[in-house]
Design a protein around this motif. Structure first.
Motif, PDB file in Angstrom:
ATOM      1  N   LEU A  32       0.823  -1.209   0.000  1.00 31.12           N
ATOM      2  CA  LEU A  32       0.000   0.000   0.000  1.00 31.12           C
ATOM      3  C   LEU A  32       0.858   1.261   0.000  1.00 31.12           C
ATOM      4  O   LEU A  32       0.492   2.281  -0.595  1.00 31.12           O
ATOM      5  CB  LEU A  32      -0.919   0.014   1.229  1.00 31.12           C
ATOM      6  N   ARG A  40      -4.201   5.095  -5.192  1.00 33.18           N
ATOM      7  CA  ARG A  40      -4.747   5.029  -3.836  1.00 33.18           C
ATOM      8  C   ARG A  40      -6.191   5.523  -3.815  1.00 33.18           C
ATOM      9  O   ARG A  40      -7.053   4.947  -3.138  1.00 33.18           O
ATOM     10  CB  ARG A  40      -3.867   5.858  -2.892  1.00 33.18           C
ATOM     11  N   ARG A  51      -7.982  -3.456  -1.035  1.00 36.41           N
ATOM     12  CA  ARG A  51      -6.886  -2.503  -1.205  1.00 36.41           C
ATOM     13  C   ARG A  51      -5.544  -3.224  -1.283  1.00 36.41           C
ATOM     14  O   ARG A  51      -4.677  -2.854  -2.085  1.00 36.41           O
ATOM     15  CB  ARG A  51      -6.878  -1.493  -0.052  1.00 36.41           C
ATOM     16  N   ALA A  55      -3.045  -3.133  -4.501  1.00 34.96           N
ATOM     17  CA  ALA A  55      -1.683  -2.621  -4.366  1.00 34.96           C
ATOM     18  C   ALA A  55      -0.656  -3.639  -4.838  1.00 34.96           C
ATOM     19  O   ALA A  55       0.266  -3.305  -5.598  1.00 34.96           O
ATOM     20  CB  ALA A  55      -1.424  -2.241  -2.909  1.00 34.96           C
TER      21      ALA A  55
END
Length: 202
Positions: A32, A40, A51, A55
């Motif tokens: 991340l 993002r 997420r 990533a």
């Protein structure tokens, strides 16, 4: 069951013809921190697991492309790759896989990865046609997903699982889109507790 990304990467490389670069990466929240701002923002409201998948997928794509540039989300939610590049990205909850190519003879790619866990009977019925009942449903799902991604990348319409008929020959397969009888060809392997498949449209 822990996934060995090196084992997966080696198997993917063996599936890919010349001119196509493939890879695998474990999904980790550590990735991340290297997302670009627009990347993002694309998953700002997603659950943490999503997420992390996003990533690690972006980190993998950048490593295959040899770039540090952002890879935005395209209008179909697929990665928006640089001009002259075609590619495909997939993940399960533990590992991301990707394939990219700069070869102008390659029109589209489709890749998928799925665990080898058996699927419930009701889900198998959604995936398998009557003439595919001898196939493992999770493997069939993997092959059809890879085919659908390649089909979608060349502008194909949305497909139901039963609109794709599979034919296997060793480690190769043909996915025939019905009723047009358009054939997509790919290769697959089962390794590290995962089914992996790669479709190339030339």
């Amino acid at each position: 069951m822990r996934v060995d990304p090196v084992e997966l990467a080696v198997a993917l490389a063996a599936l890919a013809p010349p001119g196509i670069v493939t890879g695998a990466r474990l999904i980790t929240p550590d990735d991340l921190g290297v997302l670009h701002g627009e990347e993002r923002a694309a998953v700002a409201h997603a659950v943490p697991g999503r997420r992390h998948e996003f990533a690690s997928g972006r980190v993998l794509l950048r490593s295959l492309l040899g770039t540090s540039e952002a890879i935005p989300v395209g209008p179909t939610r697929a990665p928006l790759l640089p001009p002259g590049v075609v590619g495909s990205l997939a993940h399960d909850k533990m590992v991301a896989v990707a394939a990219v190519s700069r070869d102008p003879a390659v029109m589209a790619l489709g890749i998928d990865v799925e665990p080898t866990d058996p699927l419930p009977a009701e889900m198998a019925r959604v995936i398998l046609r009557d003439d595919e009942e001898a196939l493992d449903a999770h493997l069939a799902f993997t092959l059809k997903e890879a085919a659908y991604k390649a089909w979608s990348a060349v502008g194909g319409r949305m497909l139901d699982h039963h609109e794709v008929r599979l034919s296997l020959d060793g480690a190769s397969f043909t996915a025939t889109v019905l009723p047009a009888e358009r054939q997509l060809r790919g290769r697959f392997a089962t390794v590290a507790g995962r089914h992996i498949a790669l479709v190339v449209v030339a």
